[in-house]
Scaffold this motif. Structure first.
Motif, mmCIF file in Angstrom:
data_model
loop_
_atom_site.group_PDB
_atom_site.id
_atom_site.type_symbol
_atom_site.label_atom_id
_atom_site.label_comp_id
_atom_site.label_asym_id
_atom_site.label_seq_id
_atom_site.Cartn_x
_atom_site.Cartn_y
_atom_site.Cartn_z
ATOM 1 N N THR A 211 11.031 -1.523 -6.587
ATOM 2 C CA THR A 211 10.797 -1.332 -5.163
ATOM 3 C C THR A 211 11.818 -2.036 -4.295
ATOM 4 O O THR A 211 11.991 -1.667 -3.135
ATOM 5 C CB THR A 211 9.395 -1.825 -4.776
ATOM 6 N N ASN A 212 12.498 -3.066 -4.830
ATOM 7 C CA ASN A 212 13.482 -3.785 -4.029
ATOM 8 C C ASN A 212 14.892 -3.237 -4.188
ATOM 9 O O ASN A 212 15.831 -3.795 -3.645
ATOM 10 C CB ASN A 212 13.472 -5.274 -4.390
ATOM 11 N N GLY B 90 8.839 -7.335 3.070
ATOM 12 C CA GLY B 90 8.845 -7.805 1.692
ATOM 13 C C GLY B 90 7.794 -8.868 1.438
ATOM 14 O O GLY B 90 7.193 -8.924 0.358
ATOM 15 N N VAL B 91 7.559 -9.724 2.439
ATOM 16 C CA VAL B 91 6.535 -10.757 2.315
ATOM 17 C C VAL B 91 5.160 -10.122 2.147
ATOM 18 O O VAL B 91 4.377 -10.486 1.263
ATOM 19 C CB VAL B 91 6.538 -11.679 3.547
ATOM 20 N N ILE B 92 4.877 -9.155 3.012
ATOM 21 C CA ILE B 92 3.571 -8.481 2.957
ATOM 22 C C ILE B 92 3.413 -7.688 1.660
ATOM 23 O O ILE B 92 2.376 -7.735 0.998
ATOM 24 C CB ILE B 92 3.402 -7.558 4.178
ATOM 25 N N ALA B 93 4.483 -6.993 1.278
ATOM 26 C CA ALA B 93 4.406 -6.149 0.084
ATOM 27 C C ALA B 93 4.213 -6.964 -1.189
ATOM 28 O O ALA B 93 3.543 -6.524 -2.125
ATOM 29 C CB ALA B 93 5.664 -5.299 -0.032
ATOM 30 N N SER B 94 4.801 -8.177 -1.238
ATOM 31 C CA SER B 94 4.681 -8.984 -2.447
ATOM 32 C C SER B 94 3.235 -9.382 -2.723
ATOM 33 O O SER B 94 2.847 -9.560 -3.882
ATOM 34 C CB SER B 94 5.556 -10.234 -2.331
ATOM 35 N N ILE C 85 0.447 4.516 -0.868
ATOM 36 C CA ILE C 85 0.071 3.800 0.345
ATOM 37 C C ILE C 85 1.299 3.464 1.189
ATOM 38 O O ILE C 85 1.317 3.665 2.404
ATOM 39 C CB ILE C 85 -0.712 2.524 -0.007
ATOM 40 N N TYR C 86 2.353 2.947 0.539
ATOM 41 C CA TYR C 86 3.554 2.596 1.298
ATOM 42 C C TYR C 86 4.236 3.834 1.866
ATOM 43 O O TYR C 86 4.792 3.799 2.965
ATOM 44 C CB TYR C 86 4.524 1.820 0.409
#
Length: 351
Positions: free
Chosen positions: A23-24, A63-67, A88-89
């Motif tokens: 994802t990154n 990225g903070v939220i997704a982690s 969802i994303y």
């Protein structure tokens, strides 16, 4: 994510290090060109750093939220497990596109802010893109090389450091919230702060635009390379890697005041294309890093081999900084300013 067992396929257990390595990877490349095209019309010369930083701070905070949310979604098999994270994303992306289409204007001329941005040129006339001039431009390549080197280091931490912690220390990466979330948040904060300072320096004319870009690229690269010292001088441990990650991502935010806005400095008219092309070049690191890592640790997965990778990452960062300082500029290039009288029907021209 999927394991083959004879003729059947079964879902593999969720592993955050594997998930993040997918994802990154650089994605949504068209957004980069679109954003810089708009910023070139909306941001004055003294506001470019902070405008770029504000826009791209959303990526770091996302990225903070997704982690955190990725782990919750992937471990919840009642709602479908890890495939639901992609659904969802993707859904959020479609939802967020609605306010973007509704409220974003192409230029300040369509809003009251037009009188506030005095240096916004008239860009109603379409021009062909001088591809040859762009791809042979030394300042353009300076941006590309600097982006490549910083993205190389960024992707190395995102893709390989979780594997390093797992292989060398047996750390369960799923539980290292500090390593996966805090560095991204710090990068967003330092990006905003460094961009504000850079624009203040430019507006007060303490330094020229070019010297300001050089100052922040040196600060960012040198401090990040210095952060590698605890790994090679002292005994490497999990705490040292966490501190290194925090230091690196903190100074990575300095790119908002150095490399990222430079596309608008040299090619206001074609900032979107230049930013997109250099971003594409930098995105190649997502392919190169796993290959290099495999070659280095293939025969011996040891701490010494991993140190080679850390040294290599630091070296790439330094070389990119030197190249940027040598060849970057902060003045509009001739091919960006001149009127193009060629045939513009295709929107592209090679001359």
């Amino acid at each position: 994510m999927v394991r083959k067992n004879d003729s059947t396929f079964t879902l593999a257990p969720y592993n955050e290090s594997n998930f993040n390595s997918i994802t990154n990877r650089p994605n949504q490349g068209m957004v980069i060109s679109a954003v810089f095209t708009l910023l070139s019309k909306w941001a004055s010369a003294g506001d470019r750093s902070i405008m770029v930083s504000i826009v791209f701070s959303g990526k770091a905070l996302g990225g903070v939220i997704a982690s955190y949310t990725s782990g919750l979604i992937c471990s919840s098999y009642k709602i479908g497990g890890w495939p639901m994270s992609f659904y969802i994303y993707s859904m959020f992306g479609a939802v967020l596109a609605i306010p973007w289409i509704t409220f974003v204007s192409e230029s300040p001329a369509e809003q009251d802010e037009f009188t506030c941005i005095s240096n916004t040129p008239n860009k109603n006339k379409s021009r062909a893109i001088p591809l040859y001039d762009i791809f042979t431009s030394k300042p353009g390549w300076a941006i590309a090389v600097a982006k490549f080197s910083t993205t190389f280091a960024n992707n190395f931490f995102l893709i390989e450091v979780p594997t390093f912690l797992s292989n060398m220390f047996g750390v369960n990466v799923n539980k290292i919230g500090l390593l996966t979330s805090l560095p991204s948040f710090i990068a967003a904060v330092t990006g905003l702060l460094s961009a504000a300072v850079a624009d203040y320096i430019i507006q007060q004319k303490y330094l020229s635009i070019l010297k300001t870009r050089h100052l922040f690229v040196v600060l960012g690269v040198v401090l990040s390379v210095v952060g590698f010292i605890p790994l090679v001088v002292n005994d490497c441990n999990v705490l040292a890697v966490e501190i290194l990650s925090i230091v690196f991502f903190a100074v990575y935010g300095f790119n908002s005041a150095s490399v990222f806005p430079n596309a608008m400095d040299i090619a206001d008219e074609y900032a979107g294309f230049v930013a997109g092309a250099t971003h594409t070049f930098a995105s190649c690191t997502g392919i190169i890093i796993p290959i290099v890592t495999e070659l280095v640790i293939k025969e011996q997965n040891s701490l010494e081999r991993w140190m080679v990778l850390f040294f290599l990452t630091g070296g790439v960062n330094l070389l990119g900084m030197v190249y940027f300082i040598m060849f970057s500029e902060a003045e509009q290039q001739v091919w960006s300013e001149q009127k193009n009288n060629k045939d513009e029907r295709s929107g592209l021209i090679i001359k």
